[in-house]
Scaffold this motif. Structure first.
Motif, mmCIF file in Angstrom:
data_model
loop_
_atom_site.group_PDB
_atom_site.id
_atom_site.type_symbol
_atom_site.label_atom_id
_atom_site.label_comp_id
_atom_site.label_asym_id
_atom_site.label_seq_id
_atom_site.Cartn_x
_atom_site.Cartn_y
_atom_site.Cartn_z
ATOM 1 N N GLN A 1 0.789 -1.236 0.000
ATOM 2 C CA GLN A 1 0.000 0.000 0.000
ATOM 3 C C GLN A 1 0.820 1.286 0.000
ATOM 4 O OE1 GLN A 1 -3.375 -0.007 -0.318
ATOM 5 N NE2 GLN A 1 -3.162 -2.212 -0.538
ATOM 6 N N SER A 2 2.084 1.241 0.422
ATOM 7 C CA SER A 2 2.863 2.477 0.522
ATOM 8 C C SER A 2 4.338 2.229 0.217
ATOM 9 C CB SER A 2 2.714 3.081 1.917
ATOM 10 O OG SER A 2 3.280 2.216 2.878
ATOM 11 N N ALA A 3 5.025 3.338 -0.037
ATOM 12 C CA ALA A 3 6.461 3.279 -0.299
ATOM 13 C C ALA A 3 7.107 4.577 0.164
ATOM 14 C CB ALA A 3 6.728 3.061 -1.780
ATOM 15 N N GLN A 4 8.322 4.459 0.658
ATOM 16 C CA GLN A 4 9.134 5.619 1.011
ATOM 17 C C GLN A 4 10.482 5.430 0.338
ATOM 18 O OE1 GLN A 4 9.339 5.975 5.239
ATOM 19 N NE2 GLN A 4 7.152 6.335 5.463
ATOM 20 N N MET A 5 10.892 6.453 -0.408
ATOM 21 C CA MET A 5 12.147 6.376 -1.151
ATOM 22 C C MET A 5 12.911 7.681 -0.997
ATOM 23 S SD MET A 5 10.936 4.374 -4.529
ATOM 24 C CE MET A 5 9.942 2.905 -4.383
ATOM 25 N N ILE A 6 14.210 7.601 -1.196
ATOM 26 C CA ILE A 6 15.054 8.787 -1.153
ATOM 27 C C ILE A 6 15.682 8.970 -2.520
ATOM 28 C CG2 ILE A 6 17.085 9.855 -0.114
ATOM 29 C CD1 ILE A 6 16.522 8.221 2.404
ATOM 30 N N LEU A 7 15.536 10.173 -3.065
ATOM 31 C CA LEU A 7 16.184 10.533 -4.326
ATOM 32 C C LEU A 7 17.381 11.397 -3.986
ATOM 33 C CD1 LEU A 7 13.031 11.525 -6.397
ATOM 34 C CD2 LEU A 7 14.170 9.309 -6.313
ATOM 35 N N ARG A 8 18.524 11.115 -4.609
ATOM 36 C CA ARG A 8 19.734 11.880 -4.346
ATOM 37 C C ARG A 8 20.287 12.474 -5.642
ATOM 38 N NH1 ARG A 8 20.518 7.491 -0.545
ATOM 39 N NH2 ARG A 8 20.491 8.357 1.553
ATOM 40 N N PRO A 9 19.674 13.557 -6.125
ATOM 41 C CA PRO A 9 20.210 14.202 -7.329
ATOM 42 C C PRO A 9 21.474 14.986 -6.991
ATOM 43 C CG PRO A 9 18.225 15.326 -6.571
ATOM 44 C CD PRO A 9 18.436 14.161 -5.669
ATOM 45 N N ASP A 10 22.482 14.938 -7.861
ATOM 46 C CA ASP A 10 23.723 15.674 -7.633
ATOM 47 C C ASP A 10 23.442 17.169 -7.609
ATOM 48 O OD1 ASP A 10 25.228 13.362 -7.543
ATOM 49 O OD2 ASP A 10 25.636 13.384 -9.696
ATOM 50 N N GLY A 11 24.053 17.860 -6.653
ATOM 51 C CA GLY A 11 23.920 19.299 -6.576
ATOM 52 C C GLY A 11 22.623 19.786 -5.971
ATOM 53 N N MET A 12 21.817 18.884 -5.449
ATOM 54 C CA MET A 12 20.541 19.247 -4.833
ATOM 55 C C MET A 12 20.407 18.517 -3.503
ATOM 56 S SD MET A 12 17.786 19.056 -7.972
ATOM 57 C CE MET A 12 16.422 19.540 -6.914
ATOM 58 N N PRO A 13 19.548 19.016 -2.619
ATOM 59 C CA PRO A 13 19.291 18.285 -1.371
ATOM 60 C C PRO A 13 18.598 16.949 -1.657
ATOM 61 C CG PRO A 13 18.440 20.528 -1.252
ATOM 62 C CD PRO A 13 18.859 20.286 -2.672
ATOM 63 N N GLU A 14 18.713 16.041 -0.700
ATOM 64 C CA GLU A 14 17.989 14.768 -0.816
ATOM 65 C C GLU A 14 16.493 15.064 -0.868
ATOM 66 O OE1 GLU A 14 18.871 12.345 2.572
ATOM 67 O OE2 GLU A 14 20.766 11.674 1.714
ATOM 68 N N ILE A 15 15.773 14.236 -1.604
ATOM 69 C CA ILE A 15 14.320 14.371 -1.691
ATOM 70 C C ILE A 15 13.711 13.088 -1.146
ATOM 71 C CG2 ILE A 15 12.348 14.683 -3.212
ATOM 72 C CD1 ILE A 15 14.318 16.068 -5.182
ATOM 73 N N HIS A 16 12.987 13.215 -0.041
ATOM 74 C CA HIS A 16 12.306 12.066 0.557
ATOM 75 C C HIS A 16 10.915 11.984 -0.049
ATOM 76 C CE1 HIS A 16 15.073 11.419 4.161
ATOM 77 N NE2 HIS A 16 15.665 12.265 3.340
ATOM 78 N N VAL A 17 10.616 10.847 -0.668
ATOM 79 C CA VAL A 17 9.361 10.656 -1.401
ATOM 80 C C VAL A 17 8.458 9.721 -0.599
ATOM 81 C CG1 VAL A 17 8.351 9.696 -3.500
ATOM 82 C CG2 VAL A 17 10.479 10.996 -3.631
ATOM 83 N N HIS A 18 7.213 10.135 -0.402
ATOM 84 C CA HIS A 18 6.201 9.315 0.260
ATOM 85 C C HIS A 18 5.116 9.040 -0.772
ATOM 86 C CE1 HIS A 18 7.969 10.255 4.196
ATOM 87 N NE2 HIS A 18 8.218 11.429 3.628
ATOM 88 N N ALA A 19 4.820 7.763 -0.989
ATOM 89 C CA ALA A 19 3.847 7.385 -2.014
ATOM 90 C C ALA A 19 2.877 6.342 -1.460
ATOM 91 C CB ALA A 19 4.565 6.833 -3.241
#
Length: 92
Positions: free
Chosen positions: A55-73
């Motif tokens: 039912q849910s997912a939590q992921m971390i995106l780590r683009p270079d030169g940007m802050p981490e993006i924590h994704v809640h889906a």
């Protein structure tokens, strides 16, 4: 004749750019990575799965030169794709 192309350093996009990920739908982390690359304008975005169930997912995106993006889906049924409900930018 030799052509030399110099790499141009562009400033990091605004942090508000991460908000464009809200309501994006994806089936797995690879698909999320490709969506994030297109939206954030990056060639490669590292993706880490923190939690994933039916039912849910939590992921971390780590683009270079940007802050981490924590994704809640979340998704309504286990066979539906995930839909991003919230993103948080976290400075590294």
């Amino acid at each position: 004749m030799t052509t030399v192309i110099e790499a141009v350093q562009t400033p990091a996009p605004e942090l508000g750019r991460a908000e464009e990920l809200v309501d994006v739908m994806f089936a797995n982390s690879k698909e999320l990575r490709h969506q994030a690359e297109q939206i954030l304008g990056r060639l490669f975005v590292r993706t880490e799965v923190v939690h994933e169930d039916e039912q849910s997912a939590q992921m971390i995106l780590r683009p270079d030169g940007m802050p981490e993006i924590h994704v809640h889906a979340a998704r309504e049924r286990h066979w539906y794709p995930y839909r991003i409900t919230r993103v948080d930018s976290v400075a590294r």
